[in-house]
Scaffold this active site. Structure first.
Site, PDB file in Angstrom:
ATOM      1  N   SER A  44       2.446  24.541 -22.277  1.00 44.01           N
ATOM      2  CA  SER A  44       1.563  25.682 -22.526  1.00 44.01           C
ATOM      3  C   SER A  44       2.241  26.980 -22.109  1.00 44.01           C
ATOM      4  O   SER A  44       3.309  26.976 -21.488  1.00 44.01           O
ATOM      5  CB  SER A  44       0.246  25.515 -21.754  1.00 44.01           C
ATOM      6  OG  SER A  44       0.448  25.756 -20.374  1.00 44.01           O
ATOM      7  N   LYS A  68       2.588  25.767 -11.731  1.00 42.86           N
ATOM      8  CA  LYS A  68       2.128  27.125 -11.438  1.00 42.86           C
ATOM      9  C   LYS A  68       2.977  27.685 -10.301  1.00 42.86           C
ATOM     10  O   LYS A  68       3.850  27.018  -9.759  1.00 42.86           O
ATOM     11  CB  LYS A  68       0.650  27.139 -11.020  1.00 42.86           C
ATOM     12  CG  LYS A  68      -0.305  26.438 -11.980  1.00 42.86           C
ATOM     13  CD  LYS A  68      -0.478  27.154 -13.299  1.00 42.86           C
ATOM     14  CE  LYS A  68      -1.436  26.389 -14.206  1.00 42.86           C
ATOM     15  NZ  LYS A  68      -1.510  26.978 -15.562  1.00 42.86           N
ATOM     16  N   SER A 122       1.082  29.201 -19.938  1.00 38.30           N
ATOM     17  CA  SER A 122       0.484  29.742 -18.719  1.00 38.30           C
ATOM     18  C   SER A 122       1.501  30.323 -17.750  1.00 38.30           C
ATOM     19  O   SER A 122       1.142  31.113 -16.879  1.00 38.30           O
ATOM     20  CB  SER A 122      -0.328  28.660 -18.006  1.00 38.30           C
ATOM     21  OG  SER A 122       0.511  27.650 -17.502  1.00 38.30           O
TER      22      SER A 122
END
Length: 267
Positions: A87, A144, A89
């Protein structure tokens, strides 16, 4: 199905078959061969000898695959594991289709499958790009950036990240196409880490009141701040969910031919 679990089962099964052959089946084959050879007046012909000494196919496969599977398990569990970014992100740091390498011993050695740390090395630091098991679905890996350490107070309001009451410094690097403020590229300093983030002024994005990170947990955010499913939505990452620290992009492939021109360290 968890690939780590499948790999552990494959190593265990092939290892058991291999050891069973070494300790039990192989000696019996040799005994039968010796008995047949003693009873044969003119000796055994090559075809019969080969048939008596031939390994069963499960043993043959186990002997061939066990050392390979064991090496893969050790490397993947304790040294380096590859992942693909699914993704956007973590844009602009990581793009969809990037293949990354994750250091599995940076935060301590962990047992495969159960993920229990049995040797401590270092703890995550603010600014690290970390792979972890998604708390709401541990079979799924997320990536992340660590923005909150145990005991930190974290707040996010008006596109601004606050750590322990202080705004995290950031500087505008580039506006969107033709100067339109649809996607701003900014450089952020988070602890000792300097990295780029995206903000979209036209997207209200999430607002989050101040929360305190519990002991043994971490607060994670994506660098694509307005398009990231992170701790602002689902909470903290417990220490036992940590997989490792991402440290390099080794290939990019989002269709067509793979590209190695984007090989780089992850900051």
């Amino acid at each position: 199905m968890d690939f780590s679990l499948l790999l552990v089962l494959a190593v265990a099964l092939s290892g058991v078959i291999y050891l069973l052959d070494v300790w039990l089946l192989k000696p019996k084959r040799r005994q039968r061969f010796a008995a047949a050879e003693a009873n044969a007046q003119e000796g055994l012909d090559p075809v019969t000898s080969e048939k008596l000494l031939k390994e069963p196919w499960p043993v043959d496969y186990a002997r061939s695959f066990f050392p390979v599977l064991l090496v893969v398990l050790v490397v993947r569990s304790f040294i380096i594991e590859p992942f693909q970014i699914p993704s956007g992100s973590m844009r602009p740091t990581l793009e969809v289709g990037d293949f990354i390498l994750v250091n599995k011993f940076a935060y301590g050695l962990r047992l495969p499958v159960v993920n229990t740390r049995f040797i401590e090395v270092d703890d995550p630091e603010r600014g690290d790009v970390m792979v972890f098991r998604f708390p709401e679905e541990p079979s799924v890996n997320f990536i992340k950036r660590v923005v909150g350490m145990p005991g930190d107070r974290i707040r996010y309001e008006g596109k601004q990240l606050y750590v322990n009451g202080e705004p995290v410094a950031k500087e505008l690097i580039e506006e969107g196409p033709d100067g339109s403020p649809q996607q701003l590229l900014l450089e952020e300093r988070l602890g000792d880490a300097e990295h780029f983030i995206y903000n979209n002024p036209r997207d209200p994005g999430p607002q989050m009141r101040e929360v305190e990170v519990p002991e043994g947990h971490y607060f994670m955010m994506g660098d694509n701040r307005d398009h990231s499913n992170d701790s602002r939505y689902w909470g903290f990452v417990p220490e036992e969910n940590i997989v490792g620290r991402a440290f390099a992009v080794w290939m990019h492939w989002d269709g067509g031919l793979p590209s190695f021109t984007s090989v780089r360290r992850i900051e």
